[in-house]
Design a protein around this motif. Structure first.
Motif, PDB file in Angstrom:
ATOM      1  N   MET A  77       0.804  -1.036   0.156  1.00 27.43           N
ATOM      2  CA  MET A  77      -0.130   0.024   0.115  1.00 27.43           C
ATOM      3  C   MET A  77       0.901   1.233  -0.040  1.00 27.43           C
ATOM      4  SD  MET A  77      -2.952  -1.173  -0.190  1.00 27.43           S
ATOM      5  CE  MET A  77      -4.097   0.166   0.010  1.00 27.43           C
ATOM      6  N   ALA A  78       2.059   1.391   0.713  1.00 27.84           N
ATOM      7  CA  ALA A  78       2.986   2.456   0.675  1.00 27.84           C
ATOM      8  C   ALA A  78       4.433   1.922   1.105  1.00 27.84           C
ATOM      9  CB  ALA A  78       2.381   3.525   1.762  1.00 27.84           C
ATOM     10  N   PRO A 195       1.265  -1.086  13.039  1.00 25.54           N
ATOM     11  CA  PRO A 195       0.855  -0.453  13.935  1.00 25.54           C
ATOM     12  C   PRO A 195      -0.428   0.254  13.510  1.00 25.54           C
ATOM     13  CG  PRO A 195       3.013   0.304  13.800  1.00 25.54           C
ATOM     14  CD  PRO A 195       2.675  -0.868  12.340  1.00 25.54           C
ATOM     15  N   ARG A 196      -1.567  -0.180  14.564  1.00 30.03           N
ATOM     16  CA  ARG A 196      -2.765   0.032  14.287  1.00 30.03           C
ATOM     17  C   ARG A 196      -3.163   1.449  14.141  1.00 30.03           C
ATOM     18  NH1 ARG A 196      -6.658  -3.853  15.235  1.00 30.03           N
ATOM     19  NH2 ARG A 196      -7.814  -2.448  16.329  1.00 30.03           N
ATOM     20  N   HIS A 197      -2.790   2.190  14.743  1.00 29.34           N
ATOM     21  CA  HIS A 197      -3.081   3.716  14.874  1.00 29.34           C
ATOM     22  C   HIS A 197      -2.467   4.631  13.322  1.00 29.34           C
ATOM     23  CE1 HIS A 197       0.826   3.796  16.554  1.00 29.34           C
ATOM     24  NE2 HIS A 197       0.983   5.073  16.364  1.00 29.34           N
ATOM     25  N   LEU A 198      -1.744   3.922  12.842  1.00 31.39           N
ATOM     26  CA  LEU A 198      -1.036   4.700  11.699  1.00 31.39           C
ATOM     27  C   LEU A 198      -1.749   4.373  10.365  1.00 31.39           C
ATOM     28  CD1 LEU A 198       2.832   4.322  12.571  1.00 31.39           C
ATOM     29  CD2 LEU A 198       1.143   6.114  13.169  1.00 31.39           C
ATOM     30  N   THR A 199      -1.627   5.471   9.639  1.00 29.37           N
ATOM     31  CA  THR A 199      -1.975   5.259   8.163  1.00 29.37           C
ATOM     32  C   THR A 199      -1.197   4.172   7.417  1.00 29.37           C
ATOM     33  OG1 THR A 199      -0.690   7.083   7.162  1.00 29.37           O
ATOM     34  CG2 THR A 199      -3.069   7.351   7.827  1.00 29.37           C
ATOM     35  N   TRP A 200      -1.194   3.749   6.204  1.00 30.20           N
ATOM     36  CA  TRP A 200      -0.337   2.962   5.241  1.00 30.20           C
ATOM     37  C   TRP A 200       1.014   3.817   5.215  1.00 30.20           C
ATOM     38  CZ3 TRP A 200      -1.710  -1.817   5.333  1.00 30.20           C
ATOM     39  CH2 TRP A 200      -3.136  -2.088   5.248  1.00 30.20           C
ATOM     40  N   GLU A 201       1.052   5.070   4.854  1.00 33.95           N
ATOM     41  CA  GLU A 201       2.018   5.747   4.489  1.00 33.95           C
ATOM     42  C   GLU A 201       2.920   6.077   5.664  1.00 33.95           C
ATOM     43  OE1 GLU A 201      -1.166   8.768   4.625  1.00 33.95           O
ATOM     44  OE2 GLU A 201      -0.805   6.773   3.820  1.00 33.95           O
ATOM     45  N   GLU A 202       2.162   6.504   7.062  1.00 30.26           N
ATOM     46  CA  GLU A 202       2.861   6.423   8.053  1.00 30.26           C
ATOM     47  C   GLU A 202       3.514   5.211   8.518  1.00 30.26           C
ATOM     48  OE1 GLU A 202      -0.132   9.992   9.245  1.00 30.26           O
ATOM     49  OE2 GLU A 202      -0.491   7.983  10.195  1.00 30.26           O
ATOM     50  N   ALA A 203       3.000   4.153   8.343  1.00 32.18           N
ATOM     51  CA  ALA A 203       3.534   2.879   9.139  1.00 32.18           C
ATOM     52  C   ALA A 203       4.523   2.441   8.206  1.00 32.18           C
ATOM     53  CB  ALA A 203       2.225   1.755   8.879  1.00 32.18           C
ATOM     54  N   ALA A 204       4.755   2.825   6.960  1.00 29.91           N
ATOM     55  CA  ALA A 204       5.695   2.358   5.971  1.00 29.91           C
ATOM     56  C   ALA A 204       6.947   3.267   6.312  1.00 29.91           C
ATOM     57  CB  ALA A 204       5.532   2.528   4.594  1.00 29.91           C
ATOM     58  N   LEU A 396       3.752   6.436  -6.471  1.00 29.98           N
ATOM     59  CA  LEU A 396       4.753   5.783  -7.145  1.00 29.98           C
ATOM     60  C   LEU A 396       5.212   6.275  -8.444  1.00 29.98           C
ATOM     61  CD1 LEU A 396       5.975   3.068  -6.917  1.00 29.98           C
ATOM     62  CD2 LEU A 396       4.382   2.056  -8.280  1.00 29.98           C
ATOM     63  N   GLU A 397       4.578   7.050  -9.296  1.00 32.28           N
ATOM     64  CA  GLU A 397       4.872   7.464 -10.567  1.00 32.28           C
ATOM     65  C   GLU A 397       6.085   8.844 -10.326  1.00 32.28           C
ATOM     66  OE1 GLU A 397       1.855   7.250  -9.708  1.00 32.28           O
ATOM     67  OE2 GLU A 397       1.049   5.885 -11.105  1.00 32.28           O
ATOM     68  N   ASP A 398       6.006   9.219  -9.340  1.00 29.97           N
ATOM     69  CA  ASP A 398       6.797  10.433  -8.786  1.00 29.97           C
ATOM     70  C   ASP A 398       7.934  10.199  -8.046  1.00 29.97           C
ATOM     71  OD1 ASP A 398       5.041  12.136 -10.043  1.00 29.97           O
ATOM     72  OD2 ASP A 398       3.562  12.230  -8.580  1.00 29.97           O
ATOM     73  N   VAL A 399       8.368   8.802  -7.843  1.00 33.55           N
ATOM     74  CA  VAL A 399       9.446   8.202  -7.185  1.00 33.55           C
ATOM     75  C   VAL A 399      10.694   9.080  -7.562  1.00 33.55           C
ATOM     76  CG1 VAL A 399      11.031   6.364  -6.524  1.00 33.55           C
ATOM     77  CG2 VAL A 399       8.672   6.279  -6.063  1.00 33.55           C
ATOM     78  N   ALA A 400      10.898   9.317  -8.786  1.00 36.08           N
ATOM     79  CA  ALA A 400      12.405   9.860  -9.235  1.00 36.08           C
ATOM     80  C   ALA A 400      12.466  11.291  -8.667  1.00 36.08           C
ATOM     81  CB  ALA A 400      12.348  10.055 -10.707  1.00 36.08           C
ATOM     82  N   CYS A 401      11.326  11.827  -8.492  1.00 35.95           N
ATOM     83  CA  CYS A 401      11.626  13.411  -7.947  1.00 35.95           C
ATOM     84  C   CYS A 401      11.981  13.194  -6.159  1.00 35.95           C
ATOM     85  CB  CYS A 401      10.199  14.125  -8.004  1.00 35.95           C
ATOM     86  SG  CYS A 401       9.742  14.433  -9.627  1.00 35.95           S
ATOM     87  N   PRO A 422      -4.618   4.933  -3.123  1.00 36.96           N
ATOM     88  CA  PRO A 422      -4.725   5.947  -4.237  1.00 36.96           C
ATOM     89  C   PRO A 422      -4.627   7.369  -3.309  1.00 36.96           C
ATOM     90  CG  PRO A 422      -6.937   4.970  -3.035  1.00 36.96           C
ATOM     91  CD  PRO A 422      -5.572   4.125  -2.584  1.00 36.96           C
ATOM     92  N   ARG A 423      -4.541   7.484  -2.173  1.00 35.82           N
ATOM     93  CA  ARG A 423      -4.590   8.462  -1.259  1.00 35.82           C
ATOM     94  C   ARG A 423      -3.882   8.370   0.177  1.00 35.82           C
ATOM     95  NH1 ARG A 423      -9.570   7.369  -1.590  1.00 35.82           N
ATOM     96  NH2 ARG A 423     -10.847   7.323   0.684  1.00 35.82           N
ATOM     97  N   GLU A 424      -3.552   9.544   0.560  1.00 32.78           N
ATOM     98  CA  GLU A 424      -3.079   9.467   2.169  1.00 32.78           C
ATOM     99  C   GLU A 424      -4.165   9.398   3.152  1.00 32.78           C
ATOM    100  OE1 GLU A 424       0.110  12.480   3.283  1.00 32.78           O
ATOM    101  OE2 GLU A 424       0.021  13.283   1.220  1.00 32.78           O
ATOM    102  N   GLY A 425      -3.945   8.760   4.179  1.00 34.44           N
ATOM    103  CA  GLY A 425      -4.995   8.837   5.333  1.00 34.44           C
ATOM    104  C   GLY A 425      -5.706   7.626   5.425  1.00 34.44           C
TER     105      GLY A 425
END
Length: 477
Positions: A77-78, A195-204, A396-401, A422-425
């Motif tokens: 996911m992230a 961790p259950r309290h985190l979003t996908w991007e925070e957990a990664a 993912l498409e913007d990883v180079a930046c 697809p989005r944060e949160g």
């Protein structure tokens, strides 16, 4: 568009339908961020600073490997960007294909990793899709994060400390099928509960850096930090240093945070640090020229540390390498410890050895973490003792930046990447705990980083027709 199978997997996760995810068909191909072996010489002759990862990174579709014994496939996911992502993209200190080739010679299964492409990335948060034979702790539908230690444990050397195993590797850097992708291949003993309290991007975000900092500072394999220690932390507002700062504070130590701007100094104070040195504002230059240290600057730096911390440094948390190592060794107290895990400014260090042997100091090498150390570091995140320091998230498409920003030090904390999310949160399971810790979770997001690097989205390229592992058609949006 992603394949129908990928779309169905993502839809099931977003709908919270985890129990039947193991029954969904898997795709033949999946998207991942790659570097290509035939481009490994593209930066030859350029200084590191001038190498541009926006030229070397690609978004490709690669054939999905089947999980072997003890392995798992995870829907990512992230993910996140680490400095080894930068090294991979710059092909330094050596192209990662040397690692893949050496690994591939180990066995027929390991040969899957030896490809003319390398799917990179050493962090993930996601959902288990399939497990191979012999996996009993994890099952499809489990929400997980992954640490990046890939180890075989067939040799006796690794059974006291897995970092000593001769077949120890860093997943996504020295192995293929890493986390900057829609699906990743991992060993089951890399997995830990999300961790259950985190979003996908925070957990990664914390995985690699938090585990690395834990071993360096807390573990008996590192510095063995204790209550009351004074700890000098270089790059204290970066991904690695921000975890080290939080660990020092949680352990009752005094972090002395070294940063490169007023904004980063403020971030350290927001974490609770009181001793902060803005290296740029105070104009520390530890080298007179390319070959000569300036010991007067070491003394000035040491005086400033004693002024702020009311004492000498017990532990130096080292990772910049060449630029700072001489100063680090000098300012550590008699009997003190310099623990190092990287050399982002250069791998060849110079220092005055008199300050090592005559003052009985120790230099300790530290390379990521064992499964137990990574698990304990992840548990601190789950308990709200250490928080993600995510400042910015890319698709993912913007990883180079994103990699460009980390290479040029235009970021704070960690840079995250949305893969299937697809989005944060998304992905939070424990809203009550999240509400209690939300200011700390958002601490790095609330402060703007330096202007992000102007870059391009990765090209959807047509793959080489003689490469059976890349999809032989353009990737369409």
């Amino acid at each position: 568009m992603p394949t129908e199978e990928i779309a169905n997997i993502r839809a099931a996760i977003l709908a919270g339908e985890f129990s039947d995810i193991g029954k969904l068909p898997l795709p033949a191909y999946y998207r991942g961020i790659t570097v290509h072996a035939d481009e490994a010489d593209m930066f030859t002759g350029l200084p590191s600073r001038d190498k541009d990862p926006r030229k070397s990174l690609h978004l490709d579709e690669v054939a999905l490997p089947a999980p072997a014994h003890g392995e798992a496939l995870v829907a990512v996911m992230a993910s996140a960007v680490n400095y080894n992502t930068v090294w991979s993209a710059l092909f330094e200190p050596v192209p990662t294909f040397a690692f893949l080739s050496r690994y591939g010679r180990r066995s027929a299964l390991a040969a899957r990793h030896d490809q003319p492409f390398h799917v990179i990335g050493s962090d993930l948060a996601g959902v288990v899709l399939r497990t191979g034979p012999g996996v009993t702790l994890w099952r499809p539908g489990d929400r997980v994060v992954a640490h990046c230690l890939s180890v075989e444990l067939e040799s006796p050397e690794g059974h006291g400390d897995t970092l000593l195993d001769p077949d120890q590797r860093i997943w996504g850097y020295e192995t293929n099928f890493g986390g900057l992708a829609h699906i990743a291949l991992v060993k089951a003993n890399q997995l830990m509960p999300k961790p259950r309290h985190l979003t996908w991007e925070e957990a990664a975000a914390p995985g690699l850096v938090n585990s690395t900092a834990y071993r360096q500072l807390v573990s008996r394999n590192g510095a063995g930090m204790k209550l009351g220690d004074t700890v000098l932390i270089w790059g204290a507002a970066g991904g690695l240093g921000s975890c080290a700062t939080q660990l020092a504070l949680a352990a009752g130590a005094t972090p002395v945070c070294v940063v490169s701007s007023a904004a980063k100094a403020e971030l350290c104070r927001a974490m609770g640090a009181t001793a902060v040195i803005d290296r740029s504002a105070e104009s520390y230059t530890f080298w007179r020229d390319e070959h000569t240290h300036d010991e007067r600057e070491w003394r000035r730096f040491g005086s400033r540390i004693r002024e702020l911390a009311d004492g000498d440094v017990d532990i130096v948390f080292e990772h910049p390498g060449r630029d700072t190592f001489g100063a680090s060794l000098y300012v550590a107290r008699k009997g003190g410890t310099i623990v190092t895990c990287a050399s982002t400014t250069g791998f060849v260090h110079q220092y005055d050895n008199r300050h090592l042997w005559m003052k009985v100091k120790r230099i300790v090498g530290s390379h990521f973490a064992t499964y137990r150390e990574a698990w304990e570091a992840n548990r601190l995140v789950a308990k709200g003792r250490v928080h993600p320091t995510l400042s910015r998230t890319y698709h993912l498409e913007d990883v180079a930046c994103a990699v460009y920003d980390v290479h040029q030090n235009l970021h704070h904390g960690k840079v995250g990447v949305l893969c299937l999310a697809p989005r944060e949160g998304l992905g939070v399971e424990d809203q009550e705990s999240r509400g209690r810790w939300l200011p700390e979770i958002n601490r790095f997001r609330s402060r703007p980083a330096s202007a992000p690097g102007a870059g391009r989205r990765l090209d959807k390229r047509e793959s080489s027709p003689d490469n059976p592992f890349l999809l032989r058609e353009n990737i369409a949006d």
